[in-house]
Design an enzyme around this catalytic site. Structure first.
Site, PDB file in Angstrom:
ATOM      1  N   GLY A  99       6.909   5.128   8.043  1.00 25.09           N
ATOM      2  CA  GLY A  99       5.941   6.207   8.383  1.00 25.09           C
ATOM      3  C   GLY A  99       6.238   6.791   9.559  1.00 25.09           C
ATOM      4  N   THR A 102       5.870   8.127  13.520  1.00 28.97           N
ATOM      5  CA  THR A 102       5.869   7.514  15.095  1.00 28.97           C
ATOM      6  C   THR A 102       4.622   7.002  15.568  1.00 28.97           C
ATOM      7  OG1 THR A 102       8.208   8.121  15.335  1.00 28.97           O
ATOM      8  CG2 THR A 102       6.811   7.542  17.175  1.00 28.97           C
ATOM      9  N   GLU A 161      10.159   1.754  10.468  1.00 25.46           N
ATOM     10  CA  GLU A 161      10.993   2.807  10.173  1.00 25.46           C
ATOM     11  C   GLU A 161      10.350   3.943  10.381  1.00 25.46           C
ATOM     12  OE1 GLU A 161      14.159   2.122   9.549  1.00 25.46           O
ATOM     13  OE2 GLU A 161      14.200   0.181   9.291  1.00 25.46           O
ATOM     14  N   GLU A 201       9.386  16.327  15.166  1.00 28.82           N
ATOM     15  CA  GLU A 201       9.703  16.104  13.927  1.00 28.82           C
ATOM     16  C   GLU A 201       8.641  17.105  13.066  1.00 28.82           C
ATOM     17  OE1 GLU A 201       8.497  12.637  11.760  1.00 28.82           O
ATOM     18  OE2 GLU A 201      10.344  12.736  10.816  1.00 28.82           O
ATOM     19  N   THR A 228       1.964   6.462  13.986  1.00 27.23           N
ATOM     20  CA  THR A 228       1.127   5.333  13.175  1.00 27.23           C
ATOM     21  C   THR A 228       1.824   4.040  13.576  1.00 27.23           C
ATOM     22  OG1 THR A 228       1.019   6.968  11.377  1.00 27.23           O
ATOM     23  CG2 THR A 228       0.380   4.488  10.918  1.00 27.23           C
ATOM     24  N   CYS A 243      13.235  11.516   6.034  1.00 24.97           N
ATOM     25  CA  CYS A 243      13.369  11.112   7.327  1.00 24.97           C
ATOM     26  C   CYS A 243      14.869  11.325   7.983  1.00 24.97           C
ATOM     27  CB  CYS A 243      13.027   9.822   7.717  1.00 24.97           C
ATOM     28  SG  CYS A 243      13.826   8.586   6.622  1.00 24.97           S
ATOM     29  N   LYS A 256       0.960  -1.157  -0.145  1.00 24.45           N
ATOM     30  CA  LYS A 256      -0.088   0.067  -0.067  1.00 24.45           C
ATOM     31  C   LYS A 256       0.721   1.273  -0.077  1.00 24.45           C
ATOM     32  CE  LYS A 256      -1.849   2.901   2.989  1.00 24.45           C
ATOM     33  NZ  LYS A 256      -2.184   3.955   2.217  1.00 24.45           N
TER      34      LYS A 256
HETATM   35  P1  NDP Z   1       2.010   7.951   8.295  1.00 26.47           P
HETATM   36  O1  NDP Z   1       2.498   7.271   9.244  1.00 26.47           O
HETATM   37  O2  NDP Z   1       1.117   9.013   8.182  1.00 26.47           O
HETATM   38  O3  NDP Z   1       1.762   7.029   6.941  1.00 26.47           O
HETATM   39  C1  NDP Z   1       2.660   6.023   6.504  1.00 26.47           C
HETATM   40  C2  NDP Z   1       1.708   5.144   5.810  1.00 26.47           C
HETATM   41  O4  NDP Z   1       1.016   4.411   6.502  1.00 26.47           O
HETATM   42  C3  NDP Z   1       0.908   5.499   4.600  1.00 26.47           C
HETATM   43  O5  NDP Z   1       0.830   4.771   3.616  1.00 26.47           O
HETATM   44  C4  NDP Z   1      -0.553   5.837   5.486  1.00 26.47           C
HETATM   45  O6  NDP Z   1      -1.505   5.701   4.578  1.00 26.47           O
HETATM   46  C5  NDP Z   1      -0.200   4.314   6.228  1.00 26.47           C
HETATM   47  N1  NDP Z   1      -0.996   4.500   7.477  1.00 26.47           N
HETATM   48  C6  NDP Z   1      -1.599   5.331   8.230  1.00 26.47           C
HETATM   49  N2  NDP Z   1      -2.405   5.301   9.421  1.00 26.47           N
HETATM   50  C7  NDP Z   1      -2.344   3.689   9.305  1.00 26.47           C
HETATM   51  C8  NDP Z   1      -2.686   2.533  10.089  1.00 26.47           C
HETATM   52  N3  NDP Z   1      -3.513   2.812  11.187  1.00 26.47           N
HETATM   53  N4  NDP Z   1      -2.407   1.357   9.948  1.00 26.47           N
HETATM   54  C9  NDP Z   1      -1.677   0.981   8.975  1.00 26.47           C
HETATM   55  N5  NDP Z   1      -1.354   1.857   7.986  1.00 26.47           N
HETATM   56  C10 NDP Z   1      -1.568   3.227   8.376  1.00 26.47           C
HETATM   57  O7  NDP Z   1       3.652   8.855   7.727  1.00 26.47           O
HETATM   58  P2  NDP Z   1       3.540   9.941   6.556  1.00 26.47           P
HETATM   59  O8  NDP Z   1       3.193   9.184   5.283  1.00 26.47           O
HETATM   60  O9  NDP Z   1       3.096  11.074   6.800  1.00 26.47           O
HETATM   61  O10 NDP Z   1       5.229  10.118   6.279  1.00 26.47           O
HETATM   62  C11 NDP Z   1       5.932  10.634   7.238  1.00 26.47           C
HETATM   63  C12 NDP Z   1       6.538  10.124   8.208  1.00 26.47           C
HETATM   64  O11 NDP Z   1       7.370   9.178   7.677  1.00 26.47           O
HETATM   65  C13 NDP Z   1       7.552  10.794   8.939  1.00 26.47           C
HETATM   66  O12 NDP Z   1       7.392  10.563  10.359  1.00 26.47           O
HETATM   67  C14 NDP Z   1       8.974  10.240   8.679  1.00 26.47           C
HETATM   68  O13 NDP Z   1       9.890  10.543   9.344  1.00 26.47           O
HETATM   69  C15 NDP Z   1       8.610   9.120   8.393  1.00 26.47           C
HETATM   70  N6  NDP Z   1       9.456   8.412   7.331  1.00 26.47           N
HETATM   71  C16 NDP Z   1      10.518   7.393   7.889  1.00 26.47           C
HETATM   72  C17 NDP Z   1      11.457   6.796   7.292  1.00 26.47           C
HETATM   73  C18 NDP Z   1      12.464   5.989   7.673  1.00 26.47           C
HETATM   74  O14 NDP Z   1      13.168   5.205   7.085  1.00 26.47           O
HETATM   75  N7  NDP Z   1      12.702   5.838   9.249  1.00 26.47           N
HETATM   76  C19 NDP Z   1      11.785   7.521   5.919  1.00 26.47           C
HETATM   77  C20 NDP Z   1      10.533   8.187   5.392  1.00 26.47           C
HETATM   78  C21 NDP Z   1       9.522   8.654   6.063  1.00 26.47           C
HETATM   79  P3  NDP Z   1      -2.070   7.116   4.061  1.00 26.47           P
HETATM   80  O15 NDP Z   1      -0.927   7.983   3.768  1.00 26.47           O
HETATM   81  O16 NDP Z   1      -2.815   6.535   2.986  1.00 26.47           O
HETATM   82  O17 NDP Z   1      -3.097   7.609   5.255  1.00 26.47           O
END
Ligand code: NDP
Length: 479
Positions: A225, A227, A247, A383, A229, A281, A172
């Protein structure tokens, strides 16, 4: 572009018939539809992936490698199309998508296609009594959930090792940036990729993301994504005894000592702060500079930052494109207000940039730099994930280390020094999964990637990812 799900080798609309708008953040306009899939769509994908698992997992490594190489080559052949789609969907400069995002997605598939050809099992010899060998077997159906900041790059960073290891996948992408994941499903279709092995389902995180995590037939979850989530995913997946890799976010320190290579430190710190509009990130958003060069660094840094052109992402001159969405722009602007309320001195930026023409309704923010903020304030703790950084002076190495380690996050850190001993001490002392010395984002795909504390659990990258996507089984033979 009207996006469709790709389940069991077939394009389909969501069962519930609902769609979401896909917005181009550089114009603020909707330019297509995204399926708003539901749990029932995930059920179909899970059934397809489960049915495909026996045949995919029993292919030889060479056969799986050959399929992944085909995907990699097809990405390469469509590099320009994919880069344009990524730039439009995400707002990032086209140049960045062309030189970093899409080449890296291609390389992720290639890396794991070749890695599995060189994998080896461990053995433990018991002398005359016997010996052990450890098989590493694929687990089953993997759920891969990725964010919007590096869409195809991070999507492929999960999918490629999951498939290479012999799992089938339900993936997804973020609903905010689904375009290149959809183009990837077109590639799979064109090359005749085995049906059901990689299923791509579109929709909201809280709906299908959550349905993937909770699904009984999805045995392993790889998530990148935020923290918060990550916490909610853990709460569901842990009691189901799923293997999970998280991650998560970062608030990375960039520590610059008096004895650094000044020009390199300034130039690279600007890139580390503002690449991809600060939406990586790994971006270094807390910049700690030793007192002896603080003022000189500040002047040189601001001069470079003020030279970054905020422009239409499709233009050649764009160094800063749009942030990913209106909601995200508003969040970043709120943090800018917070930094002012916390007593920060605004050195440059701090406002929404209004462009002319095609991008007049786009979501652009000027690169923003604050100073005079304590290490413990919210601006320095939370962040922001946008083009906002802080400059803070320090006197001693101990002070720098305390401030650098003083957040709940621990993803990456950077050190600038010409003293090897300082680099070693700081490298060992920093609470981070990745430490760069005199560089930033210098990536070798073989190295472990991930964070400590609230930046995540587990490691991706290299053979770590292949280990994550397999289950070790020890076989002990008595002689
Ligand atoms: P989110 O946590 O909002 O979303 C990440 C993914 O998870 C999206 O596909 C989102 O879907 C999905 N998602 C949201 N809620 C749920 C749930 N309850 N159950 C399962 N999946 C869910 O992050 P962002 O997309 O806003 O990304 C930014 C974040 O990602 C920042 O905190 C960044 O630091 C982190 N990140 C970390 C990296 C690492 O390697 N450590 C690398 C890059 C980013 P949808 O968008 O469709 O809601």
């Amino acid at each position: 572009m009207n996006i469709r799900n790709y389940i069991d080798g077939t394009f389909s609309d969501p069962l519930g018939g609902q769609f979401l708008d896909n917005i181009d953040p550089s114009t603020g306009n909707a330019y297509g539809l995204i399926p708003r899939s539901q749990a029932a769509d995930v059920d179909l994908a899970a059934a397809a992936a489960k049915a495909a698992f026996p045949s995919w997992s029993s292919l030889s490594a060479a056969e799986r490698s050959s399929w992944l190489m085909k995907v990699s080559n097809a990405i390469d052949a469509k590099l320009d199309t994919l880069a344009l789609a990524e730039s439009k969907d995400n707002g990032k400069p086209l140049k960045l998508a062309t030189t970093v995002d899409i080449p890296r997605a291609r390389d992720n598939f290639k890396f794991y296609a070749t890695a599995i050809l060189h994998d080896a099992y461990e053995t433990h010899d018991m002398g005359v009594n016997g010996f052990n060998y450890t098989l590493r077997q694929p687990i089953g159906v993997a759920g891969c959930i990725s964010p919007w900041n590096l869409p195809l790059y991070l999507f492929s960073w999960k999918i490629a090792p999951a498939l290479a290891a012999g799992n089938t996948v339900i993936a997804k992408p973020s609903e905010v940036t689904p375009a290149t994941a959809y183009l990837l499903s077109e590639i799979l279709d064109e090359i005749g990729f085995p049906k059901g092995v990689l299923n791509i389902v579109h929709g909201l995180g809280a709906e299908i993301g959550a349905a993937i995590v909770a699904h009984n037939d999805i045995n392993i979850i790889s998530f990148t994504g935020g923290t918060q989530t990550g916490k909610s995913i853990s709460a569901v997946a842990a009691p189901m005894f799923k293997k999970i890799s998280l991650e998560l976010g970062g608030k990375n320190a960039n520590v610059i000592f008096d004895d650094c290579d000044f020009k390199d430190a300034v130039n690279t710190s600007v890139r580390a702060a503002f690449a991809n509009q600060g939406q990586i990130c790994l971006c270094g958003s807390r910049i700690y500079v030793q007192r002896g060069i603080y003022e000189k660094f500040k002047i040189a840094f601001l001069e470079r930052v003020n030279g970054l052109t905020v422009a239409d992402p499709l233009s050649n001159e764009a160094r800063i494109g749009a942030v990913v969405s209106k909601e995200h722009m508003e969040k970043v602007l709120r943090y800018i207000e917070l930094a002012k309320e916390e007593g920060g001195t605004l050195l440059t930026g701090g406002y929404r940039v209004k462009l002319e023409g095609r991008c007049k309704k786009g979501y652009f923010i000027a690169p923003t730099v604050f100073e005079n903020l304590p290490a413990t304030c919210r601006t320095n703790q939370e962040e922001i994930f946008g083009p906002v950084v802080t400059l803070t002076p320090f006197d001693t190495e101990e002070e720098a280390l305390t401030m650098a380690n003083g957040t709940a996050y621990g993803l990456a850190a950077t050190i600038w020094t010409s003293d090897l001993k300082t680099a070693h001490r700081m490298g060992a002392g920093l609470h981070a999964g990745i430490v760069w010395v005199n560089c930033w984002l210098l990536r070798d795909l073989r190295t472990p990637f991930g964070g400590v504390k609230q930046s995540g659990v587990g490691r991706e990258g290299g053979f770590e990812a292949l280990r994550f996507f397999t289950e070790p089984k020890n076989i002990c033979i008595k002689l």
